[in-house]
Design a protein around this motif. Structure first.
Motif, PDB file in Angstrom:
ATOM      1  N   VAL A 175      18.648  96.658   1.370  1.00 29.58           N
ATOM      2  CA  VAL A 175      19.040  95.900   2.553  1.00 29.58           C
ATOM      3  C   VAL A 175      19.842  96.808   3.480  1.00 29.58           C
ATOM      4  O   VAL A 175      20.821  97.428   3.067  1.00 29.58           O
ATOM      5  CB  VAL A 175      19.883  94.660   2.183  1.00 29.58           C
ATOM      6  CG1 VAL A 175      20.156  93.823   3.426  1.00 29.58           C
ATOM      7  CG2 VAL A 175      19.169  93.832   1.129  1.00 29.58           C
ATOM      8  N   MET A 176      19.390  96.889   4.724  1.00 29.39           N
ATOM      9  CA  MET A 176      20.051  97.752   5.709  1.00 29.39           C
ATOM     10  C   MET A 176      20.960  96.882   6.574  1.00 29.39           C
ATOM     11  O   MET A 176      20.492  96.024   7.302  1.00 29.39           O
ATOM     12  CB  MET A 176      18.998  98.444   6.580  1.00 29.39           C
ATOM     13  CG  MET A 176      18.052  99.321   5.767  1.00 29.39           C
ATOM     14  SD  MET A 176      16.765 100.107   6.782  1.00 29.39           S
ATOM     15  CE  MET A 176      15.567  98.787   6.894  1.00 29.39           C
ATOM     16  N   PHE A 177      22.241  97.098   6.459  1.00 30.01           N
ATOM     17  CA  PHE A 177      23.206  96.345   7.254  1.00 30.01           C
ATOM     18  C   PHE A 177      23.522  97.146   8.512  1.00 30.01           C
ATOM     19  O   PHE A 177      24.035  98.265   8.423  1.00 30.01           O
ATOM     20  CB  PHE A 177      24.473  96.099   6.438  1.00 30.01           C
ATOM     21  CG  PHE A 177      24.265  95.115   5.307  1.00 30.01           C
ATOM     22  CD1 PHE A 177      24.494  93.765   5.492  1.00 30.01           C
ATOM     23  CD2 PHE A 177      23.802  95.547   4.067  1.00 30.01           C
ATOM     24  CE1 PHE A 177      24.284  92.849   4.467  1.00 30.01           C
ATOM     25  CE2 PHE A 177      23.588  94.643   3.032  1.00 30.01           C
ATOM     26  CZ  PHE A 177      23.832  93.289   3.235  1.00 30.01           C
ATOM     27  N   ILE A 178      23.179  96.587   9.663  1.00 32.68           N
ATOM     28  CA  ILE A 178      23.349  97.338  10.916  1.00 32.68           C
ATOM     29  C   ILE A 178      24.208  96.540  11.896  1.00 32.68           C
ATOM     30  O   ILE A 178      23.868  95.418  12.272  1.00 32.68           O
ATOM     31  CB  ILE A 178      21.990  97.671  11.570  1.00 32.68           C
ATOM     32  CG1 ILE A 178      21.020  98.293  10.546  1.00 32.68           C
ATOM     33  CG2 ILE A 178      22.192  98.626  12.758  1.00 32.68           C
ATOM     34  CD1 ILE A 178      19.678  98.697  11.133  1.00 32.68           C
ATOM     35  N   ASP A 179      25.298  97.141  12.293  1.00 32.54           N
ATOM     36  CA  ASP A 179      26.233  96.501  13.229  1.00 32.54           C
ATOM     37  C   ASP A 179      25.981  97.009  14.650  1.00 32.54           C
ATOM     38  O   ASP A 179      25.428  98.096  14.838  1.00 32.54           O
ATOM     39  CB  ASP A 179      27.668  96.846  12.794  1.00 32.54           C
ATOM     40  CG  ASP A 179      28.690  95.815  13.294  1.00 32.54           C
ATOM     41  OD1 ASP A 179      28.293  94.849  13.972  1.00 32.54           O
ATOM     42  OD2 ASP A 179      29.893  95.996  12.996  1.00 32.54           O
ATOM     43  N   GLU A 180      26.397  96.238  15.624  1.00 26.99           N
ATOM     44  CA  GLU A 180      26.274  96.607  17.049  1.00 26.99           C
ATOM     45  C   GLU A 180      24.823  96.939  17.431  1.00 26.99           C
ATOM     46  O   GLU A 180      24.567  97.871  18.191  1.00 26.99           O
ATOM     47  CB  GLU A 180      27.182  97.811  17.385  1.00 26.99           C
ATOM     48  CG  GLU A 180      28.661  97.590  17.077  1.00 26.99           C
ATOM     49  CD  GLU A 180      29.415  96.742  18.110  1.00 26.99           C
ATOM     50  OE1 GLU A 180      28.796  96.288  19.101  1.00 26.99           O
ATOM     51  OE2 GLU A 180      30.617  96.527  17.898  1.00 26.99           O
ATOM     52  N   LEU A 181      23.917  96.127  16.926  1.00 24.17           N
ATOM     53  CA  LEU A 181      22.490  96.385  17.155  1.00 24.17           C
ATOM     54  C   LEU A 181      22.093  96.373  18.631  1.00 24.17           C
ATOM     55  O   LEU A 181      21.082  96.963  19.006  1.00 24.17           O
ATOM     56  CB  LEU A 181      21.663  95.324  16.417  1.00 24.17           C
ATOM     57  CG  LEU A 181      20.956  95.735  15.135  1.00 24.17           C
ATOM     58  CD1 LEU A 181      20.231  94.535  14.544  1.00 24.17           C
ATOM     59  CD2 LEU A 181      19.954  96.859  15.377  1.00 24.17           C
ATOM     60  N   GLN A 182      22.884  95.716  19.453  1.00 20.13           N
ATOM     61  CA  GLN A 182      22.518  95.649  20.885  1.00 20.13           C
ATOM     62  C   GLN A 182      22.555  97.029  21.542  1.00 20.13           C
ATOM     63  O   GLN A 182      22.004  97.222  22.609  1.00 20.13           O
ATOM     64  CB  GLN A 182      23.418  94.673  21.655  1.00 20.13           C
ATOM     65  CG  GLN A 182      24.809  95.177  22.004  1.00 20.13           C
ATOM     66  CD  GLN A 182      25.778  95.118  20.834  1.00 20.13           C
ATOM     67  OE1 GLN A 182      25.481  94.504  19.816  1.00 20.13           O
ATOM     68  NE2 GLN A 182      26.928  95.766  20.957  1.00 20.13           N
ATOM     69  N   TYR A 183      23.215  97.988  20.895  1.00 17.60           N
ATOM     70  CA  TYR A 183      23.271  99.333  21.483  1.00 17.60           C
ATOM     71  C   TYR A 183      22.060 100.200  21.130  1.00 17.60           C
ATOM     72  O   TYR A 183      21.937 101.313  21.639  1.00 17.60           O
ATOM     73  CB  TYR A 183      24.545 100.068  21.044  1.00 17.60           C
ATOM     74  CG  TYR A 183      25.813  99.553  21.688  1.00 17.60           C
ATOM     75  CD1 TYR A 183      25.856  99.225  23.044  1.00 17.60           C
ATOM     76  CD2 TYR A 183      26.985  99.412  20.946  1.00 17.60           C
ATOM     77  CE1 TYR A 183      27.028  98.761  23.625  1.00 17.60           C
ATOM     78  CE2 TYR A 183      28.165  98.953  21.525  1.00 17.60           C
ATOM     79  CZ  TYR A 183      28.178  98.631  22.873  1.00 17.60           C
ATOM     80  OH  TYR A 183      29.328  98.181  23.444  1.00 17.60           O
ATOM     81  N   VAL A 184      21.194  99.737  20.230  1.00 14.81           N
ATOM     82  CA  VAL A 184      20.016 100.546  19.892  1.00 14.81           C
ATOM     83  C   VAL A 184      19.045 100.507  21.071  1.00 14.81           C
ATOM     84  O   VAL A 184      18.673  99.430  21.531  1.00 14.81           O
ATOM     85  CB  VAL A 184      19.319 100.015  18.621  1.00 14.81           C
ATOM     86  CG1 VAL A 184      18.019 100.774  18.355  1.00 14.81           C
ATOM     87  CG2 VAL A 184      20.250 100.113  17.414  1.00 14.81           C
ATOM     88  N   PRO A 185      18.662 101.673  21.589  1.00 12.91           N
ATOM     89  CA  PRO A 185      17.744 101.701  22.729  1.00 12.91           C
ATOM     90  C   PRO A 185      16.439 100.970  22.407  1.00 12.91           C
ATOM     91  O   PRO A 185      15.992 100.968  21.252  1.00 12.91           O
ATOM     92  CB  PRO A 185      17.487 103.192  22.949  1.00 12.91           C
ATOM     93  CG  PRO A 185      18.635 103.898  22.319  1.00 12.91           C
ATOM     94  CD  PRO A 185      19.071 103.021  21.167  1.00 12.91           C
ATOM     95  N   GLU A 186      15.863 100.382  23.445  1.00  9.42           N
ATOM     96  CA  GLU A 186      14.759  99.458  23.230  1.00  9.42           C
ATOM     97  C   GLU A 186      13.595 100.042  22.439  1.00  9.42           C
ATOM     98  O   GLU A 186      13.045  99.402  21.549  1.00  9.42           O
ATOM     99  CB  GLU A 186      14.279  98.926  24.588  1.00  9.42           C
ATOM    100  CG  GLU A 186      13.356  97.736  24.431  1.00  9.42           C
ATOM    101  CD  GLU A 186      13.396  96.821  25.648  1.00  9.42           C
ATOM    102  OE1 GLU A 186      14.512  96.458  26.078  1.00  9.42           O
ATOM    103  OE2 GLU A 186      12.332  96.500  26.173  1.00  9.42           O
ATOM    104  N   GLU A 187      13.228 101.303  22.746  1.00  6.99           N
ATOM    105  CA  GLU A 187      12.037 101.854  22.073  1.00  6.99           C
ATOM    106  C   GLU A 187      12.330 102.091  20.579  1.00  6.99           C
ATOM    107  O   GLU A 187      11.447 101.941  19.738  1.00  6.99           O
ATOM    108  CB  GLU A 187      11.526 103.079  22.855  1.00  6.99           C
ATOM    109  CG  GLU A 187      11.558 104.431  22.189  1.00  6.99           C
ATOM    110  CD  GLU A 187      12.882 105.190  22.356  1.00  6.99           C
ATOM    111  OE1 GLU A 187      13.843 104.663  22.992  1.00  6.99           O
ATOM    112  OE2 GLU A 187      12.984 106.306  21.831  1.00  6.99           O
ATOM    113  N   GLN A 188      13.577 102.381  20.263  1.00  5.83           N
ATOM    114  CA  GLN A 188      13.943 102.571  18.860  1.00  5.83           C
ATOM    115  C   GLN A 188      14.039 101.231  18.130  1.00  5.83           C
ATOM    116  O   GLN A 188      13.672 101.111  16.959  1.00  5.83           O
ATOM    117  CB  GLN A 188      15.273 103.329  18.760  1.00  5.83           C
ATOM    118  CG  GLN A 188      15.167 104.723  19.371  1.00  5.83           C
ATOM    119  CD  GLN A 188      16.527 105.408  19.494  1.00  5.83           C
ATOM    120  OE1 GLN A 188      17.435 105.163  18.708  1.00  5.83           O
ATOM    121  NE2 GLN A 188      16.662 106.267  20.487  1.00  5.83           N
TER     122      GLN A 188
END
Ligand SMILES: Nc1ncnc2c1ncn2[C@@H]1O[C@H](COP(=O)(O)OP(=O)(O)OP(=O)(O)O)[C@@H](O)[C@H]1O
Ligand SMILES: [Mg+2]
Length: 401
Positions: A175-188
């Protein structure tokens, strides 16, 4: 009896990502995520969970708690925070390597995990050109044709599939816990969604539990139109009055300290149930009191300190990241009240045409200061930010120029 409450024993914990003494009101969400993870572990379908909520509402500490829950049940996890300016592949690669190395220690999963490490080597080498910030130790030679096309979407899917197979072989899940996901650039973000989709189709035990600001939902939908079938977006909101009261009283009670009922009510109403504010108010009310029970007078006496501390630790850090024009925009919003507001009304307030402010509004969205609940609407991502803006810019200068 000591004449003050001991500040050393003060249990409250205001701070970004600082675990609270009592994680109030989140049991249902924790259970929901636990069930999703257990389902995925045995090959049953379950949507990935992306939790959304405003600043200071408790997303990070909840994510960390969920991760601890998952590890306690024997699931492999990794944890990352998407900062502005680092690429997702660069963040993921070293973490996936650690997970694969761990999986390779299980005899039944060894071969699959090693193939995963080969996929990782191909992935890192072929994407290094595009994402120069990828830094990862390579333990095995790449395998030709495995996750090495140099295109993120295909390669990430191939890599995560391989990791999923290794987890499956080890009868566990990753399970990958990822915080602040809104900062990931759209293509990524789009590549991550595709990869998760491919793994879900094969019932591989790999998933994401993410957290971010409310703009995340729209971003996911724009990145891939089928995102809504893949994700659940539970809202992490302010605590109900009962939970907020518990968040205040329980930590004190554990130390034989009580609050009077009117003191609790005052904190609940002034914080509107927002966890960061609860911690700050609890902390200063404790320090202001001389004995148990902590009273309304103590809470009132703590008021100045609390507001100053919140401005310094919570609001100002956000405010300082804005340009002068962005600050004026936020100040105009504040003048209109807590929001949401129509973009046109904000422009009117500044005496400007709405289209001339579109770039400013976009920048503020990218910085995570505001979001758009509906087309043409604008709302703060920080609770009670309107009141802060009025404190920070009390004059009228913002209206000029
Ligand atoms: N359920 C809760 N009960 C009581 N206090 C809480 C709860 N959740 C979080 N807190 C407290 O609220 C504060 C903010 O928590 P956290 O940093 O997790 O918020 P966040 O949503 O991640 O904020 P940001 O968007 O700024 O990253 C911390 O001081 C934490 O101890
Ligand atoms: Mg956070």
């Amino acid at each position: 009896m000591i004449d003050r409450m001991d500040p050393i024993r003060n249990p409250y914990s205001p701070g970004a990502g600082t675990p609270p003494p009592e994680l109030a009101g989140r049991d249902e969400l924790r259970e929901r995520v636990r069930i999703a993870i257990e389902r995925i572990k045995i090959g049953n379908p379950a949507k990935s969970v992306l939790m959304v909520g405003l600043r200071g509402v408790g997303k990070t500490v909840l994510l960390d708690q969920m991760r601890a829950d998952a590890e306690a049940s024997g699931v492999h996890t990794l944890r990352l925070e998407a900062p502005e300016g680092r690429s997702l592949p660069a963040l993921l690669a070293p973490q996936l390597r650690t997970a694969l190395l761990q999986l390779s220690r299980t005899e039944v999963a060894k071969e699959l995990a090693i193939r995963g490490l080969r996929a990782l080597a191909g992935f890192a080498q072929s994407l290094k050109v595009k994402y120069a910030d990828i830094e990862v130790g390579l333990d095995f030679e790449p395998e030709k044709g495995l996750a090495d096309n140099g295109d993120l979407e295909g390669d990430l899917a191939a890599l995560l599939e391989q990791v999923g197979r290794a987890a499956q072989g080890a009868r566990t899940a990753l399970v990958m816990f990822i915080d602040e996901l809104q900062y990931v650039p759209e293509e990524q973000f789009a590549a991550l969604i595709t990869a998760l989709h491919r793994c879900a189709q094969q019932r591989l035990p790999i998933t994401v539990v993410g957290a971010g600001l409310p703009q995340l939902v729209g971003r996911a939908g724009r990145a891939k139109s089928y995102a809504e079938r893949l994700f659940d977006y539970p809202l992490v909101g302010p605590l109900s009055p009962v939970d907020a009261a518990r968040a205040i009283t329980k930590p004190a009670q554990d130390l034989d300290v009580r609050f009077t009922a009117d003191a609790v009510d005052a904190i609940v109403s002034r914080t509107q149930g927002y966890p960061y504010f609860i911690q700050e108010w609890g902390k200063h009310a404790w320090d202001a009191a001389s004995r148990t029970p902590i009273t309304l007078t103590d809470v009132d006496r703590a008021s100045g300190m609390t507001v100053a501390a919140l401005d310094e630790s919570f609001f100002k850090v956000r405010f300082d990241r804005c340009t002068p024009l962005e600050k004026r925009y936020l100040r105009a919003m504040a003048e209109l009240g807590p929001g949401p507001h129509r973009s046109g009304d904000i422009a009117d307030m500044m005496g400007r045409k709405v289209n001339t402010l579109a770039p400013t509004r976009n920048q503020l969205i990218l910085k995570g200061m505001i979001w758009s609940p509906n087309h043409g609407d604008t709302a703060f991502t920080v609770p009670l930010f309107d009141q802060f803006m009025k404190r920070a810019m009390p004059g009228r200068e913002w209206q000029e120029g």
